[in-house]
Design a protein around this motif. Sequence first.
Motif, short mmCIF file in Angstrom:
data_model
loop_
_atom_site.label_atom_id
_atom_site.label_comp_id
_atom_site.label_asym_id
_atom_site.label_seq_id
_atom_site.Cartn_x
_atom_site.Cartn_y
_atom_site.Cartn_z
N ASP A 52 -76.25 -4.58 -15.77
CA ASP A 52 -76.04 -5.59 -14.73
C ASP A 52 -77.28 -6.44 -14.52
O ASP A 52 -77.19 -7.64 -14.25
N ASP A 53 -78.45 -5.84 -14.64
CA ASP A 53 -79.71 -6.56 -14.45
C ASP A 53 -80.07 -7.28 -15.75
O ASP A 53 -80.27 -6.64 -16.79
N VAL A 55 -82.79 -8.69 -16.69
CA VAL A 55 -84.13 -8.35 -17.17
C VAL A 55 -84.09 -7.03 -17.94
O VAL A 55 -84.66 -6.91 -19.02
N THR A 56 -83.42 -6.03 -17.39
CA THR A 56 -83.29 -4.74 -18.06
C THR A 56 -82.51 -4.89 -19.36
O THR A 56 -82.87 -4.30 -20.38
N ASP A 57 -81.46 -5.67 -19.31
CA ASP A 57 -80.64 -5.91 -20.50
C ASP A 57 -81.48 -6.53 -21.62
O ASP A 57 -81.42 -6.07 -22.76
N ASP A 68 -83.82 -17.25 -14.67
CA ASP A 68 -82.69 -17.68 -13.87
C ASP A 68 -82.79 -19.18 -13.62
O ASP A 68 -83.80 -19.82 -13.90
#
Length: 169
Positions: A52-53, A55-57, A68
């Motif tokens: 969902d995040d 940045v993590t993805d 963004d």
Amino acid sequence: MLILTLGDFFDSGFPSTPAISHSGSVLKPDEPEKPAVRKENTAEALPEGFFDDPVTDAKVRKVDAPKDLMDKEWDEFQKEIRQVNNASEAIVAEDDEEGRIERQIDEIDEQIECYRRVEHLREKRDLAKDRLEKKTGASEMEEEESSEDDEEQLLELLARDWRAKGALS
């Protein structure tokens, strides 16, 4: 320890596993090995947007994190401001250069005017000097003539005076 013979083996109802002494370790049945999972394979196997995040993805897939919309707009705004500032600085520098050149031209014109006045005053001085020399030369002659006349007049005056008659002769 229990030792069984071959004859007893078939007659007894014991399981077919041999009786082996062990030191407390329990044998586990062999489990099939799982294939080693590498992070690279995991990252490649995961579809974009799995987490969902964002940045993590992006971090798991080892790609640059997407900015963004606000960050993108801010960067574009700053880029535009830098371009406008550069154009503004160029215009200001050009205006400063033009102003500096105009001031220098004005100063040079003022110096030229001052030199003209100095030359005019020198010409006046030379002219006055020439007049004075002419006048001085003429007055010296006049002074010589007048001084001779003055002496003659003095002598005549003295000659008229009876008391001085004996003094001059």
